[in-house]
Design a protein around this motif. Sequence first.
Motif, mmCIF file in Angstrom:
data_model
loop_
_atom_site.group_PDB
_atom_site.id
_atom_site.type_symbol
_atom_site.label_atom_id
_atom_site.label_comp_id
_atom_site.label_asym_id
_atom_site.label_seq_id
_atom_site.Cartn_x
_atom_site.Cartn_y
_atom_site.Cartn_z
ATOM 1 N N GLU A 101 -125.349 -7.467 0.955
ATOM 2 C CA GLU A 101 -124.814 -7.452 0.588
ATOM 3 C C GLU A 101 -125.374 -9.360 -0.077
ATOM 4 O O GLU A 101 -125.237 -9.872 -0.864
ATOM 5 C CB GLU A 101 -124.064 -7.344 0.482
ATOM 6 C CG GLU A 101 -123.697 -5.541 0.172
ATOM 7 C CD GLU A 101 -121.962 -5.386 0.475
ATOM 8 O OE1 GLU A 101 -121.570 -6.772 0.369
ATOM 9 O OE2 GLU A 101 -122.131 -4.191 -0.025
ATOM 10 N N ALA A 102 -124.787 -9.998 1.430
ATOM 11 C CA ALA A 102 -124.801 -11.945 1.437
ATOM 12 C C ALA A 102 -125.809 -12.645 1.057
ATOM 13 O O ALA A 102 -125.919 -13.143 -0.296
ATOM 14 C CB ALA A 102 -124.278 -12.424 2.474
ATOM 15 N N ASP A 108 -129.334 -13.857 -5.903
ATOM 16 C CA ASP A 108 -129.095 -13.290 -7.845
ATOM 17 C C ASP A 108 -128.318 -14.833 -8.010
ATOM 18 O O ASP A 108 -127.711 -14.668 -9.019
ATOM 19 C CB ASP A 108 -128.352 -11.704 -7.508
ATOM 20 C CG ASP A 108 -129.402 -10.548 -7.130
ATOM 21 O OD1 ASP A 108 -129.979 -10.592 -7.285
ATOM 22 O OD2 ASP A 108 -127.857 -9.736 -6.694
ATOM 23 N N ALA A 109 -127.882 -15.039 -7.297
ATOM 24 C CA ALA A 109 -127.101 -16.839 -7.921
ATOM 25 C C ALA A 109 -127.242 -17.136 -8.898
ATOM 26 O O ALA A 109 -128.936 -17.419 -8.912
ATOM 27 C CB ALA A 109 -126.716 -17.719 -6.878
ATOM 28 N N LYS A 110 -126.605 -17.794 -10.280
ATOM 29 C CA LYS A 110 -127.055 -18.268 -10.991
ATOM 30 C C LYS A 110 -126.911 -19.138 -11.028
ATOM 31 O O LYS A 110 -127.772 -20.310 -11.680
ATOM 32 C CB LYS A 110 -126.086 -17.755 -12.185
ATOM 33 C CG LYS A 110 -126.244 -16.430 -12.327
ATOM 34 C CD LYS A 110 -127.446 -15.812 -13.278
ATOM 35 C CE LYS A 110 -127.330 -14.137 -13.065
ATOM 36 N NZ LYS A 110 -128.151 -13.427 -12.497
ATOM 37 N N LYS A 117 -122.997 -21.572 -1.615
ATOM 38 C CA LYS A 117 -121.273 -20.695 -1.118
ATOM 39 C C LYS A 117 -121.857 -19.376 -0.219
ATOM 40 O O LYS A 117 -121.488 -18.553 0.932
ATOM 41 C CB LYS A 117 -120.755 -20.410 -1.793
ATOM 42 C CG LYS A 117 -119.196 -21.665 -2.270
ATOM 43 C CD LYS A 117 -118.052 -21.424 -3.233
ATOM 44 C CE LYS A 117 -117.588 -22.422 -3.701
ATOM 45 N NZ LYS A 117 -117.100 -22.540 -4.543
ATOM 46 N N ALA A 118 -122.821 -18.592 -1.162
ATOM 47 C CA ALA A 118 -123.466 -17.059 -0.683
ATOM 48 C C ALA A 118 -124.336 -17.469 0.823
ATOM 49 O O ALA A 118 -124.001 -16.669 1.512
ATOM 50 C CB ALA A 118 -124.216 -16.850 -1.689
ATOM 51 N N SER A 123 -125.201 -17.343 6.129
ATOM 52 C CA SER A 123 -125.103 -17.711 7.841
ATOM 53 C C SER A 123 -124.499 -17.672 9.068
ATOM 54 O O SER A 123 -124.584 -17.475 9.685
ATOM 55 C CB SER A 123 -125.480 -19.665 7.844
ATOM 56 O OG SER A 123 -124.919 -19.834 9.210
ATOM 57 N N GLN A 124 -122.691 -17.322 8.041
ATOM 58 C CA GLN A 124 -121.356 -16.649 8.981
ATOM 59 C C GLN A 124 -121.822 -15.304 9.704
ATOM 60 O O GLN A 124 -121.082 -15.567 10.883
ATOM 61 C CB GLN A 124 -120.479 -17.621 8.480
ATOM 62 C CG GLN A 124 -119.767 -19.029 8.138
ATOM 63 C CD GLN A 124 -119.472 -18.916 7.523
ATOM 64 O OE1 GLN A 124 -118.685 -18.257 6.346
ATOM 65 N NE2 GLN A 124 -118.486 -20.052 6.966
ATOM 66 N N LEU A 125 -122.394 -15.188 8.679
ATOM 67 C CA LEU A 125 -122.471 -13.165 9.461
ATOM 68 C C LEU A 125 -123.954 -12.776 10.391
ATOM 69 O O LEU A 125 -123.249 -12.530 11.090
ATOM 70 C CB LEU A 125 -122.584 -12.096 7.738
ATOM 71 C CG LEU A 125 -121.189 -12.394 7.338
ATOM 72 C CD1 LEU A 125 -122.041 -11.188 5.827
ATOM 73 C CD2 LEU A 125 -120.151 -11.647 7.546
#
Length: 135
Positions: A101-102, A108-110, A117-118, A123-125
């Motif tokens: 999902e991330a 899909d970021a606009k 941020k995504a 990266s954290q996940l």
Amino acid sequence: MAEAFKFELVSPERLLVSEQVESVVIPGAEGEMTVMAQHAPVMTTIKPGVVTLKTVGGKEERYVVFGGFADILPSGCTLLAESAVAVGDIDRADLARRIQEAREDAADAKDDETRSKAEQFLSQLTTLEAALLSA
């Protein structure tokens, strides 16, 4: 023996931990931090990661958290997690789903800020996934 203090780990679903501990390592937004009794007052956001606590009896417990914040006082620490689960109970399929999902959110970021941020969350996940696989 280190001085004990009250630690609570709370998720929206339930209270996971409420006990006296010697230390807690939390994944703060600015990096991991160790909390012990008489810690200076601090409030910090939490990134996805592993919370490690050492109980008064010397036992080590680990919990996976997916964001939230920690309120640290000299007398105790309360961690309010967006989601939390004991490391032994982690659902690898759920973690893989969150990573997918991330990835989709980043693709899909606009705008650049949303994409950044995504990508940071992704990266954290993936770092969390690597840490859990090596544990």
